[in-house]
Design a protein around this motif. Structure first.
Motif, PDB file in Angstrom:
ATOM      1  N   LEU A  34       0.981  -1.153  -0.132  1.00  0.00           N
ATOM      2  CA  LEU A  34      -0.185  -0.006  -0.052  1.00  0.00           C
ATOM      3  C   LEU A  34       0.874   1.143  -0.177  1.00  0.00           C
ATOM      4  CD1 LEU A  34      -2.636   1.541   0.244  1.00  0.00           C
ATOM      5  CD2 LEU A  34      -2.687   1.064   2.746  1.00  0.00           C
ATOM      6  N   GLU A  35       2.057   1.382   0.786  1.00  0.00           N
ATOM      7  CA  GLU A  35       2.728   2.542   1.045  1.00  0.00           C
ATOM      8  C   GLU A  35       3.599   2.597  -0.129  1.00  0.00           C
ATOM      9  OE1 GLU A  35       0.477   2.519   4.122  1.00  0.00           O
ATOM     10  OE2 GLU A  35       2.174   1.093   3.996  1.00  0.00           O
ATOM     11  N   GLN A  36       4.032   1.498  -0.781  1.00  0.00           N
ATOM     12  CA  GLN A  36       4.652   1.583  -2.166  1.00  0.00           C
ATOM     13  C   GLN A  36       3.733   2.155  -3.142  1.00  0.00           C
ATOM     14  OE1 GLN A  36       6.783  -2.284  -3.244  1.00  0.00           O
ATOM     15  NE2 GLN A  36       6.974  -2.767  -1.370  1.00  0.00           N
ATOM     16  N   ARG A  37       2.468   1.762  -3.390  1.00  0.00           N
ATOM     17  CA  ARG A  37       1.718   2.362  -4.406  1.00  0.00           C
ATOM     18  C   ARG A  37       1.227   3.651  -4.025  1.00  0.00           C
ATOM     19  NH1 ARG A  37       1.846  -0.487  -8.869  1.00  0.00           N
ATOM     20  NH2 ARG A  37       1.042  -2.585  -8.532  1.00  0.00           N
ATOM     21  N   ARG A  38       1.258   4.204  -2.629  1.00  0.00           N
ATOM     22  CA  ARG A  38       0.993   5.477  -2.402  1.00  0.00           C
ATOM     23  C   ARG A  38       2.216   6.372  -2.919  1.00  0.00           C
ATOM     24  NH1 ARG A  38      -0.232   6.981   3.217  1.00  0.00           N
ATOM     25  NH2 ARG A  38      -1.090   8.936   2.132  1.00  0.00           N
ATOM     26  N   PHE A  39       3.426   5.965  -2.397  1.00  0.00           N
ATOM     27  CA  PHE A  39       4.635   6.699  -2.921  1.00  0.00           C
ATOM     28  C   PHE A  39       4.437   6.961  -4.331  1.00  0.00           C
ATOM     29  CE2 PHE A  39       8.983   7.494  -3.690  1.00  0.00           C
ATOM     30  CZ  PHE A  39       9.444   8.179  -2.814  1.00  0.00           C
ATOM     31  N   ALA A  40       4.398   5.930  -5.088  1.00  0.00           N
ATOM     32  CA  ALA A  40       4.457   6.006  -6.485  1.00  0.00           C
ATOM     33  C   ALA A  40       3.395   6.953  -7.059  1.00  0.00           C
ATOM     34  CB  ALA A  40       4.358   4.610  -7.160  1.00  0.00           C
ATOM     35  N   TYR A  41       2.180   6.964  -6.418  1.00  0.00           N
ATOM     36  CA  TYR A  41       1.108   7.892  -6.701  1.00  0.00           C
ATOM     37  C   TYR A  41       1.623   9.550  -6.723  1.00  0.00           C
ATOM     38  CZ  TYR A  41      -3.205  10.650  -6.580  1.00  0.00           C
ATOM     39  OH  TYR A  41      -4.059  11.736  -6.862  1.00  0.00           O
ATOM     40  N   HIS A  42       2.178   9.557  -5.474  1.00  0.00           N
ATOM     41  CA  HIS A  42       2.564  11.094  -5.083  1.00  0.00           C
ATOM     42  C   HIS A  42       3.742  11.542  -5.595  1.00  0.00           C
ATOM     43  CE1 HIS A  42      -0.851  11.604  -2.106  1.00  0.00           C
ATOM     44  NE2 HIS A  42      -0.425  10.705  -1.551  1.00  0.00           N
ATOM     45  N   PHE A  43       4.724  10.795  -5.765  1.00  0.00           N
ATOM     46  CA  PHE A  43       5.908  11.272  -6.339  1.00  0.00           C
ATOM     47  C   PHE A  43       6.676  10.750  -7.571  1.00  0.00           C
ATOM     48  CE2 PHE A  43       5.626  11.192  -1.408  1.00  0.00           C
ATOM     49  CZ  PHE A  43       5.620  12.363  -1.390  1.00  0.00           C
ATOM     50  N   LEU A  44       6.357   9.579  -8.105  1.00  0.00           N
ATOM     51  CA  LEU A  44       6.924   9.056  -8.936  1.00  0.00           C
ATOM     52  C   LEU A  44       6.421   9.235 -10.474  1.00  0.00           C
ATOM     53  CD1 LEU A  44       7.987   5.510  -7.572  1.00  0.00           C
ATOM     54  CD2 LEU A  44       9.011   7.658  -7.631  1.00  0.00           C
ATOM     55  N   GLU A  45       7.002   8.943 -11.667  1.00  0.00           N
ATOM     56  CA  GLU A  45       6.565   8.916 -12.841  1.00  0.00           C
ATOM     57  C   GLU A  45       5.080   8.731 -13.121  1.00  0.00           C
ATOM     58  OE1 GLU A  45       7.561   7.798 -17.506  1.00  0.00           O
ATOM     59  OE2 GLU A  45       8.885   7.315 -15.988  1.00  0.00           O
ATOM     60  N   GLY A  46       4.053   9.368 -13.712  1.00  0.00           N
ATOM     61  CA  GLY A  46       2.828   9.023 -13.655  1.00  0.00           C
ATOM     62  C   GLY A  46       2.000   9.571 -12.311  1.00  0.00           C
ATOM     63  N   ALA A  47       2.704  10.178 -11.619  1.00  0.00           N
ATOM     64  CA  ALA A  47       2.118  10.569 -10.162  1.00  0.00           C
ATOM     65  C   ALA A  47       0.758  11.361 -10.519  1.00  0.00           C
ATOM     66  CB  ALA A  47       3.189  11.488  -9.644  1.00  0.00           C
ATOM     67  N   GLY A  48      -0.330  11.076  -9.670  1.00  0.00           N
ATOM     68  CA  GLY A  48      -1.451  11.479  -9.755  1.00  0.00           C
ATOM     69  C   GLY A  48      -2.559  11.165 -10.718  1.00  0.00           C
TER      70      GLY A  48
END
Length: 320
Positions: A34-48
């Motif tokens: 869950l936190e890996q996916r949340r990190f990706a959502y907020h900060f990595l390529e394709g964020a948001g």
């Protein structure tokens, strides 16, 4: 040579990397899906994007329970498969952060909230169904738990902010107003819950007035460490762990919060400077509350790390 069977040292990223890059190393090393996916959502390529939000929601679904709530140690200090208000509040926070706090999923949550509410129409911190499963010793389980602003305030605030309307909200909102406006002596976590309610409450003039009074209370009772270089001036609250201080950024997690007006620009800058320095060598931020089991800190630190990065970014700090 390391002792046979000893725990290895935690690999640390290059200290020259940015705060975000070091945190990313920490998340991939230690975090739940869950936190890996949340990190990706907020900060990595394709964020948001929708795909990243879908991935967060899919991961969150694994914590859902048949009664419409959430369990399975979503909130790490409560273990076991049973749903709890604190788990469910955590889940709503995740959904809010990906702009998915609505629709049928929230309708199911509201039915669950109704089923576990007290006679006042508000939420207990811990429902008695937790008995028999491991939980933090500072979270007592009683047969008839009272209504708690700690559990109710963040949930009500999030639902109002997302323009959710459900019958459960009427009495729960009244409870929160009464609890917030009658606070005379409090502690940091209850104040945080009050802020979460006020930041989402639809009656903005009333919310601003209540927040102004709470800000004076926080300063008068020394609940916020205004100078991180002089923590002796802000004693830890009774029953808290050694070093369990709370800082301006813990109350005003973004500059739009009503709690931001409680602190001067200089106080907030010192607080944010401290938050930057608080990143550990392994890339994560520390958990300050009392630790009671080996796995809970490891599960909680990525949650704290994501919040630290989001707060720094919200205030315009360069994390990349």
């Amino acid at each position: 040579m390391a002792e046979t069977g000893a725990s290895p040292a935690v690999p640390s990223p290059d200290a020259a990397l940015s705060p975000l890059a070091r945190a990313e190393h920490f998340v991939w090393l230690t975090a739940r899906v869950l936190e890996q996916r949340r990190f990706a959502y907020h900060f990595l390529e394709g964020a948001g994007g929708d795909a990243a939000a879908d991935a967060v929601e899919t991961a969150l679904t694994s914590y859902a329970t048949a009664d419409g709530g959430y369990g399975y140690a979503l909130e790490p200090d409560l273990r076991g498969p049973v749903s709890q208000p604190l788990h469910t509040g955590h889940a709503l926070g995740v959904l809010d952060s990906i702009r998915r706090c609505g629709g049928q999923r929230v309708e199911r949550v509201c039915r669950y909230l109704t089923s576990v509410s007290t006679s006042e129409g508000a939420l207990p911190a811990i429902h008695p169904s937790q008995r028999g499963y491991p939980s933090a010793p500072f979270m007592p389980i009683v047969d008839n738990p009272p209504s708690e602003l700690l559990a109710t305030g963040p949930v009500v605030g999030l639902l109002h902010r997302n323009e959710v309307w459900h019958a459960w909200l009427f009495r729960a909102t009244d409870f929160c107003w009464t609890a917030v406006e009658s606070l005379e002596k409090s502690h940091p976590y209850e104040i945080q819950a009050a802020v979460a309610f006020l930041d989402g409450a639809p009656d903005r003039p009333r919310a601003r007035a209540a927040a102004d009074r709470l800000g004076r209370l926080v300063r008068a009772q020394g609940l916020a460490a205004l100078d991180p270089e002089n923590l002796d001036a802000c004693p830890v609250q009774p029953g808290y762990a050694p070093g369990e201080h709370h800082f301006p950024h813990d109350f005003a997690k973004d500059p739009e919060s009503l709690a931001r007006s409680w602190f001067t620009d200089a106080e907030m800058e010192r607080s944010l400077d401290f938050l930057v320095r608080d990143q550990a060598a392994d890339g994560g931020w520390p958990v300050r509350w009392r630790q009671w089991a080996p796995g809970t800190s490891m599960e909680a630190r990525p949650i704290v790390t994501i919040q630290a990065l989001r707060t720094l970014r919200a205030y315009g700090r360069d994390i990349a």
